[in-house]
Design an enzyme around this catalytic site. Structure first.
Site, short mmCIF file in Angstrom:
data_model
loop_
_atom_site.label_atom_id
_atom_site.label_comp_id
_atom_site.label_asym_id
_atom_site.label_seq_id
_atom_site.Cartn_x
_atom_site.Cartn_y
_atom_site.Cartn_z
N SER A 95 0.87 -1.18 0.00
CA SER A 95 0.00 0.00 0.00
C SER A 95 0.90 1.22 0.00
CB SER A 95 -0.87 0.04 1.26
OG SER A 95 -1.61 -1.15 1.40
N LYS A 170 -7.33 2.08 -2.20
CA LYS A 170 -6.86 1.61 -0.88
C LYS A 170 -6.84 2.77 0.13
CE LYS A 170 -4.71 -0.99 2.19
NZ LYS A 170 -5.40 -2.01 2.96
N LYS A 238 1.21 5.79 8.20
CA LYS A 238 1.76 5.89 6.83
C LYS A 238 0.64 6.07 5.80
CE LYS A 238 1.97 2.15 4.79
NZ LYS A 238 1.20 1.31 3.87
P1 NAD Z 1 5.74 -5.70 7.48
O1 NAD Z 1 6.47 -4.52 7.96
O2 NAD Z 1 5.35 -6.80 8.42
O3 NAD Z 1 6.53 -6.40 6.25
C1 NAD Z 1 7.28 -5.71 5.29
C2 NAD Z 1 8.53 -6.52 4.96
O4 NAD Z 1 9.30 -5.83 3.96
C3 NAD Z 1 9.45 -6.71 6.17
O5 NAD Z 1 9.70 -8.09 6.39
C4 NAD Z 1 10.73 -5.97 5.76
O6 NAD Z 1 11.92 -6.55 6.28
C5 NAD Z 1 10.66 -6.07 4.24
N1 NAD Z 1 11.53 -5.08 3.57
C6 NAD Z 1 11.65 -3.75 3.85
N2 NAD Z 1 12.57 -3.18 3.05
C7 NAD Z 1 13.05 -4.18 2.25
C8 NAD Z 1 14.04 -4.22 1.22
N3 NAD Z 1 14.72 -3.13 0.87
N4 NAD Z 1 14.27 -5.40 0.60
C9 NAD Z 1 13.61 -6.53 0.97
N5 NAD Z 1 12.66 -6.55 1.95
C10 NAD Z 1 12.38 -5.39 2.57
O7 NAD Z 1 4.42 -5.12 6.76
P2 NAD Z 1 3.05 -5.91 6.42
O8 NAD Z 1 2.12 -5.81 7.58
O9 NAD Z 1 3.39 -7.22 5.83
O10 NAD Z 1 2.47 -4.92 5.29
C11 NAD Z 1 3.01 -4.85 3.99
C12 NAD Z 1 2.15 -3.88 3.18
O11 NAD Z 1 0.79 -4.34 3.16
C13 NAD Z 1 2.13 -2.46 3.78
O12 NAD Z 1 2.11 -1.53 2.74
C14 NAD Z 1 0.83 -2.45 4.57
O13 NAD Z 1 0.30 -1.15 4.71
C15 NAD Z 1 -0.07 -3.34 3.70
N6 NAD Z 1 -1.15 -4.01 4.41
C16 NAD Z 1 -0.95 -4.58 5.65
C17 NAD Z 1 -2.01 -5.22 6.29
C18 NAD Z 1 -1.85 -5.84 7.66
O14 NAD Z 1 -2.87 -6.20 8.28
N7 NAD Z 1 -0.64 -6.03 8.17
C19 NAD Z 1 -3.28 -5.29 5.67
C20 NAD Z 1 -3.44 -4.75 4.40
C21 NAD Z 1 -2.37 -4.11 3.78
#
Ligand code: NAD
Length: 297
Positions: A95, A170, A238
């Site tokens: 997102s 979104k 964010k």
């Molecule tokens: P998270 O922080 O748990 O996971 C993100 C991952 O990206 C982490 O493991 C991090 O180490 C990795 N990362 C960051 N920089 C990186 C790089 N340069 N190279 C490789 N990996 C890298 O976040 P999440 O909860 O999994 O959410 C991911 C996305 O989905 C976000 O944009 C969030 O807003 C969206 N989202 C989350 C949810 C939820 O319930 N958690 C629901 C809908 C949407």
């Protein structure tokens, strides 16, 4: 199919596992080893970086926190575009700001790599069960071609329009959830202070016009005193920031988003950044001294 998956956090891990279960060859990378180890144990192949994932994959999926991460992973040094090859395609499921999506998509297109955006809704549970709701943007032919992969992770897929339309959709979703969570907290704290149990009010109104998934889900977290994320407060900040930037760039005033953003920032500054975004409800509890517990006396 050979699929690359970058970003194995709360959402990425279960989404990637569902692709494995569907029989795809999965090449994975994350800067944090924990998620990679979990996926390798499930049958995925660990790669040493984002470029290496791209070199091995026909379709590269990214699931990262925000716009700067997506720019780094796709456009940066050692990034996905450096590993490009004819026929490779990208699906960014993070997102992020719609303007950033357009920027990244344009840079990809300039070097012959088509990109689809597909942010998700439905939380960790939806990711585990493969029942996410997807909001897609990009070329319609690309969307049609990649739909079979998206279907493995979701139960609802909506084509919203050109690149940027998916992340705009979104942001609408995230804005409503944030403001509604705060509204539930404010109203229920008033009710509790007046002496009516939150659970009594909830049972009385949940079947009426105020009933909603936000009311059910977020109020239950407050009543159970369980603010474990779920969806992290800092990720919701964010999203609101991206919504505010988008609104301001378009000349759309967003007073409600600004207000809830400040409340969320206050809670984050007080140590709740990694709690569920329902933690914004504690802002109203703090300023009144009333907790929305099940047995409020
Ligand atoms: P998270 O922080 O748990 O996971 C993100 C991952 O990206 C982490 O493991 C991090 O180490 C990795 N990362 C960051 N920089 C990186 C790089 N340069 N190279 C490789 N990996 C890298 O976040 P999440 O909860 O999994 O959410 C991911 C996305 O989905 C976000 O944009 C969030 O807003 C969206 N989202 C989350 C949810 C939820 O319930 N958690 C629901 C809908 C949407």
């Amino acid at each position: 199919m050979k699929i690359g998956f970058i970003g194995l956090g709360v959402m990425g891990r279960p989404m990637a596992k569902n692709l494995l279960k569907a029989g795809h060859e999965l090449h994975v990378y994350d800067v944090v080893p924990k998620g990679v180890e979990e996926l390798v144990a499930a049958g995925a192949i660990a790669e040493s970086g984002n470029k290496e994932v791209a070199e091995k994959s026909e379709v590269v999926i990214t699931m990262l926190p925000n716009s700067p991460h997506v720019k780094t992973v796709i456009l940066g040094v050692g990034g996905v575009l450096e590993g490009r090859h004819p026929g490779m395609k990208i699906i960014d499921m993070s997102s992020i700001a719609p303007l950033a999506t357009k920027e990244v998509g344009k840079a990809c297109e300039e070097v012959g790599v088509p990109m689809l955006e597909s942010p998700v809704s439905g939380g960790e549970i939806g990711a585990i069960n493969g029942t996410l709701a997807l909001m897609c943007g990009g070329k319609k032919e690309l969307f049609d071609e990649l739909t079979p992969i998206l279907k493995i992770m979701s139960s609802t897929i909506t084509y919203c329009g050109e690149l940027g339309a998916g992340n705009t959709t979104k942001l609408v979703n995230q804005h409503i959830i944030a403001v509604e969570t705060a509204a539930v907290a404010e109203a229920f704290v008033m009710g509790a202070k007046a002496g009516v149990e939150p659970e009594v009010v909830y049972n009385a109104i949940k079947g009426g016009y105020a009933g909603s998934k936000v009311l059910d889900g977020k109020l239950a977290m407050a009543m159970d005193r369980n603010f474990k994320a779920g969806f992290r407060l800092d990720l919701h900040i964010k999203d609101l920031n991206n919504a505010l930037e988008t609104g301001h760039a378009l000349g759309v005033p967003m007073p409600l988003a600004s207000l809830v953003m400040d409340e969320m920032k206050y809670m984050s500054a007080n140590g709740a950044g990694n709690d569920d975004s329902a933690a914004v409800m504690r802002y109203y509890e703090k300023i009144t001294g009333v907790e929305l517990t099940r047995s409020h006396n």
